[in-house]
Design an enzyme around this catalytic site. Structure first.
Site, PDB file in Angstrom:
ATOM      1  CE1 TYR A  95     155.563  24.323  16.196  1.00  0.00           C
ATOM      2  CE2 TYR A  95     157.023  23.103  14.870  1.00  0.00           C
ATOM      3  CZ  TYR A  95     155.929  23.069  15.706  1.00  0.00           C
ATOM      4  OH  TYR A  95     155.658  21.728  16.012  1.00  0.00           O
ATOM      5  NE  ARG A 105     152.593  16.595  18.926  1.00  0.00           N
ATOM      6  CZ  ARG A 105     152.475  15.716  18.227  1.00  0.00           C
ATOM      7  NH1 ARG A 105     151.467  14.724  18.444  1.00  0.00           N
ATOM      8  NH2 ARG A 105     153.247  15.342  17.087  1.00  0.00           N
ATOM      9  CG  ASP A 134     151.119   7.293  14.411  1.00  0.00           C
ATOM     10  OD1 ASP A 134     151.298   8.113  13.480  1.00  0.00           O
ATOM     11  OD2 ASP A 134     151.820   7.849  15.370  1.00  0.00           O
ATOM     12  CD  GLU A 136     142.653   7.537  24.800  1.00  0.00           C
ATOM     13  OE1 GLU A 136     142.720   7.762  23.581  1.00  0.00           O
ATOM     14  OE2 GLU A 136     143.447   7.089  25.593  1.00  0.00           O
TER      15      GLU A 136
HETATM   16  C1  LIG Z   1     158.756  14.324  17.331  1.00  0.00           C
HETATM   17  C2  LIG Z   1     157.557  14.107  16.521  1.00  0.00           C
HETATM   18  C3  LIG Z   1     157.114  15.316  16.031  1.00  0.00           C
HETATM   19  C4  LIG Z   1     155.799  15.230  15.177  1.00  0.00           C
HETATM   20  N1  LIG Z   1     155.437  16.116  14.626  1.00  0.00           N
HETATM   21  C5  LIG Z   1     154.493  16.180  13.509  1.00  0.00           C
HETATM   22  C6  LIG Z   1     154.047  17.441  12.839  1.00  0.00           C
HETATM   23  O1  LIG Z   1     154.624  18.505  13.083  1.00  0.00           O
HETATM   24  N2  LIG Z   1     152.845  17.184  11.964  1.00  0.00           N
HETATM   25  C7  LIG Z   1     152.211  16.078  11.941  1.00  0.00           C
HETATM   26  O2  LIG Z   1     151.322  15.949  11.087  1.00  0.00           O
HETATM   27  N3  LIG Z   1     152.648  14.972  12.630  1.00  0.00           N
HETATM   28  C8  LIG Z   1     153.527  14.921  13.390  1.00  0.00           C
HETATM   29  N4  LIG Z   1     154.037  13.782  14.146  1.00  0.00           N
HETATM   30  C9  LIG Z   1     153.238  12.722  13.771  1.00  0.00           C
HETATM   31  C10 LIG Z   1     152.133  12.382  14.729  1.00  0.00           C
HETATM   32  O3  LIG Z   1     152.155  13.087  16.151  1.00  0.00           O
HETATM   33  C11 LIG Z   1     151.338  11.261  14.809  1.00  0.00           C
HETATM   34  O4  LIG Z   1     151.356  10.729  13.525  1.00  0.00           O
HETATM   35  C12 LIG Z   1     149.830  11.565  15.101  1.00  0.00           C
HETATM   36  O5  LIG Z   1     149.688  12.100  16.512  1.00  0.00           O
HETATM   37  C13 LIG Z   1     149.204  10.208  15.452  1.00  0.00           C
HETATM   38  O6  LIG Z   1     147.845  10.219  15.784  1.00  0.00           O
HETATM   39  P1  LIG Z   1     147.147   9.019  15.990  1.00  0.00           P
HETATM   40  O7  LIG Z   1     145.447   9.335  16.350  1.00  0.00           O
HETATM   41  O8  LIG Z   1     146.995   7.974  14.612  1.00  0.00           O
HETATM   42  O9  LIG Z   1     147.576   8.064  17.157  1.00  0.00           O
HETATM   43  P2  LIG Z   1     147.998   8.779  18.743  1.00  0.00           P
HETATM   44  O10 LIG Z   1     148.346   9.962  18.921  1.00  0.00           O
HETATM   45  O11 LIG Z   1     148.959   7.581  19.256  1.00  0.00           O
HETATM   46  O12 LIG Z   1     146.332   8.173  19.652  1.00  0.00           O
HETATM   47  C14 LIG Z   1     146.021   7.035  19.731  1.00  0.00           C
HETATM   48  C15 LIG Z   1     145.200   6.841  21.024  1.00  0.00           C
HETATM   49  O13 LIG Z   1     144.804   5.806  21.259  1.00  0.00           O
HETATM   50  C16 LIG Z   1     144.889   5.445  22.692  1.00  0.00           C
HETATM   51  N5  LIG Z   1     144.965   4.196  22.772  1.00  0.00           N
HETATM   52  C17 LIG Z   1     145.956   2.997  22.650  1.00  0.00           C
HETATM   53  N6  LIG Z   1     145.713   1.844  22.793  1.00  0.00           N
HETATM   54  C18 LIG Z   1     144.537   1.971  23.033  1.00  0.00           C
HETATM   55  C19 LIG Z   1     143.537   0.814  23.400  1.00  0.00           C
HETATM   56  N7  LIG Z   1     143.833  -0.455  23.379  1.00  0.00           N
HETATM   57  N8  LIG Z   1     142.049   1.023  23.304  1.00  0.00           N
HETATM   58  C20 LIG Z   1     141.711   2.267  23.482  1.00  0.00           C
HETATM   59  N9  LIG Z   1     142.500   3.464  23.093  1.00  0.00           N
HETATM   60  C21 LIG Z   1     143.944   3.208  23.025  1.00  0.00           C
HETATM   61  C22 LIG Z   1     145.866   6.209  23.078  1.00  0.00           C
HETATM   62  O14 LIG Z   1     145.961   6.601  24.620  1.00  0.00           O
HETATM   63  C23 LIG Z   1     145.920   7.430  22.151  1.00  0.00           C
HETATM   64  O15 LIG Z   1     144.913   8.418  22.827  1.00  0.00           O
HETATM   65  C24 LIG Z   1     155.154  13.941  14.963  1.00  0.00           C
HETATM   66  C25 LIG Z   1     155.467  12.920  15.635  1.00  0.00           C
HETATM   67  C26 LIG Z   1     156.721  13.111  16.586  1.00  0.00           C
HETATM   68  C27 LIG Z   1     157.063  11.731  17.353  1.00  0.00           C
END
Ligand SMILES: Cc1cc2nc3c(=O)[nH]c(=O)nc-3n(C[C@H](O)[C@H](O)[C@H](O)COP(=O)(O)OP(=O)(O)OC[C@H]3O[C@@H](n4cnc5c(N)ncnc54)[C@H](O)[C@@H]3O)c2cc1C
Length: 395
Positions: A220, A106, A301, A33
């Site tokens: 909520y 979260r 994502d 991370e």
């Molecule tokens: C307004 C809003 C509301 C939402 N509500 C919901 C909901 O109610 N329910 C739901 O299911 N989803 C919801 N989402 C979507 C959800 O938040 C995301 O899809 C989810 O958090 C993505 O998780 P992730 O682990 O793929 O990416 P991220 O949470 O973006 O995690 C990526 C991680 O990688 C790290 N990182 C980045 N680059 C590097 C690198 N080069 N080397 C090492 N580490 C790195 C970052 O620091 C981070 O910790 C919402 C999104 C938004 C914007």
């Protein structure tokens, strides 16, 4: 010498869920991370049964119960006059889909995943380690990382890019020009509001959706219902850069900026009770032709950022994690074949959810006669009918 671990770049909800699923499949992982501390943004998150079931299977059932709140219903309202168009009964979810609808702070959910990961010997976690790029040959994968102490090279059996919207793993997979994040024309404004500052009628254990022209609000209660998590998503049509200097607004300023004066008084009061609404421009990326190349793949994502209109981004990342675990569990398969199998298992469904999310936003924000027709259709379907429409997603 033991074989190298699978490296997961990113300790967001997707990366941590992947580490837990891979450990369940008997794989050793190293989660890197880039941040020094693993922390989520101060906001709420809805987790639907399709993802809740997976988390339960990872042994998190009790933790989810302790930190989550189960809304009794999902109420859909018309923003201008507050009329309820439908009330979807969520308490039937465990019987129908094997898990509840839950809402979380979260940080609480991320900490629960992190605590579980730290208990498992096959998972190592290093913070302050940024994935920079990688090289792969027929029999080796080297990942270059940056740490406070300087650059380092990690040898890995595979690399999972769970590094979010602006994934550097995705950048180094070289999908060609045009594969950049694109501003969606929507901005989310997020706030955590003390429940006792909110109108009493909005403190119920329900998720509420208010649909208005060009914008909607979802709120909520969280934790012991002492906080209300609220998000207002607005079509602003502005170039993203024009708002970049604005990090947050007070509730009153947001009301005037967005034109919420024309919305129902209770909702306005909720918005104005938010001391600080944080601006969150929403981005998408083009759909990819593939997620896996050799020993490298994408998850969450990084693979499929989606607009949050179906509240599925994290849920889909958790589904990815489960599918990746299953693909790597099968005996006698090379890592490359397993990553192809993972991609085959997931791409179609993720694309379907992504497109439905986009369509949902359009539907939420309708104006004039089209909005009236939508409201009529929702009333005609009723709460149970509306819930049944999304059965494909939750089962
Ligand atoms: C307004 C809003 C509301 C939402 N509500 C919901 C909901 O109610 N329910 C739901 O299911 N989803 C919801 N989402 C979507 C959800 O938040 C995301 O899809 C989810 O958090 C993505 O998780 P992730 O682990 O793929 O990416 P991220 O949470 O973006 O995690 C990526 C991680 O990688 C790290 N990182 C980045 N680059 C590097 C690198 N080069 N080397 C090492 N580490 C790195 C970052 O620091 C981070 O910790 C919402 C999104 C938004 C914007």
């Amino acid at each position: 010498m033991s074989s190298p671990p699978i490296v997961i770049a990113g300790a967001g909800l997707g990366g941590l869920a992947a580490a837990l699923c891979l450990a369940k499949s008997g794989r050793r992982t190293l989660v890197i991370e880039r941040a020094q501390t693993i922390e989520e943004v101060g906001a709420g998150l809805q987790i639907s049964p399709n993802a809740g079931r997976i988390l339960q299977n990872l042994g998190l059932g009790q933790a989810l119960q302790a930190i989550g709140l189960e809304p009794k219903a999902f109420r859909i309202r018309r923003a201008q006059d507050g009329q309820t168009l439908a009330r979807l009964p969520l308490d039937e979810a465990p019987a129908r889909w094997g898990a509840s609808f839950r809402v979380f702070h979260r940080a609480d959910l991320q900490n629960a995943l992190l605590d579980q990961a730290r208990r498992i010997g096959d998972i190592s976690i290093r913070t302050g380690v940024k994935c920079v790029d990688f090289t792969q040959t027929a029999d080796a994968l080297d990942i270059r990382v940056r740490t406070e102490q300087g650059p380092e090279t990690l040898t890995a059996a595979a690399l999972v890019g769970a590094d979010g919207l602006r994934s550097s793993v995705r950048a180094h997979m070289r999908f060609g020009e045009g594969d950049d994040p694109v501003y969606s024309g929507h901005t989310a404004w997020r706030a955590l509001i003390p429940a006792d500052a909110a109108p009493a009628c909005l403190r119920e254990r329900e998720t509420q959706l208010w649909m208005g022209p060009g914008a909607h609000v979802v709120h909520y209660p969280l934790r012991d219902a002492s906080i209300i998590s609220a998000v207002a998503i607005v079509e602003d049509g502005l170039a993203e850069e024009s708002g970049r200097s604005i990090l947050s607004l007070t509730g009153e300023a947001l009301t005037h900026t967005i034109g919420f004066e024309r919305w129902h008084a209770d909702l306005r009061a909720l918005i104005e009770a938010g001391a600080s609404w944080r601006r969150w421009p929403l981005f998408g990326r083009p759909e990819l032709p593939r997620w896996s190349k050799g020993r490298v793949t994408l998850l969450g994502d990084a693979a499929h950022p989606m607009l949050p209109f179906l509240a599925q981004g994290a849920a889909q990342a958790i589904e990815d994690a489960a599918a990746l675990g299953r693909a790597l569990e099968a005996e006698g398969r090379s890592v490359e074949t397993a990553l192809e199998a993972y991609q085959a298992a997931r791409m179609q469904r993720a694309a379907q959810v992504l497109r439905r999310s986009r369509a949902q936003g359009y539907y939420f924000h309708l104006r004039g006669a089209a909005a009236q027709a939508r409201d009529f259709a929702i009333r005609a379907l009723g709460g149970r009918g509306m819930l049944a429409r999304n059965a494909w997603l939750y089962r």
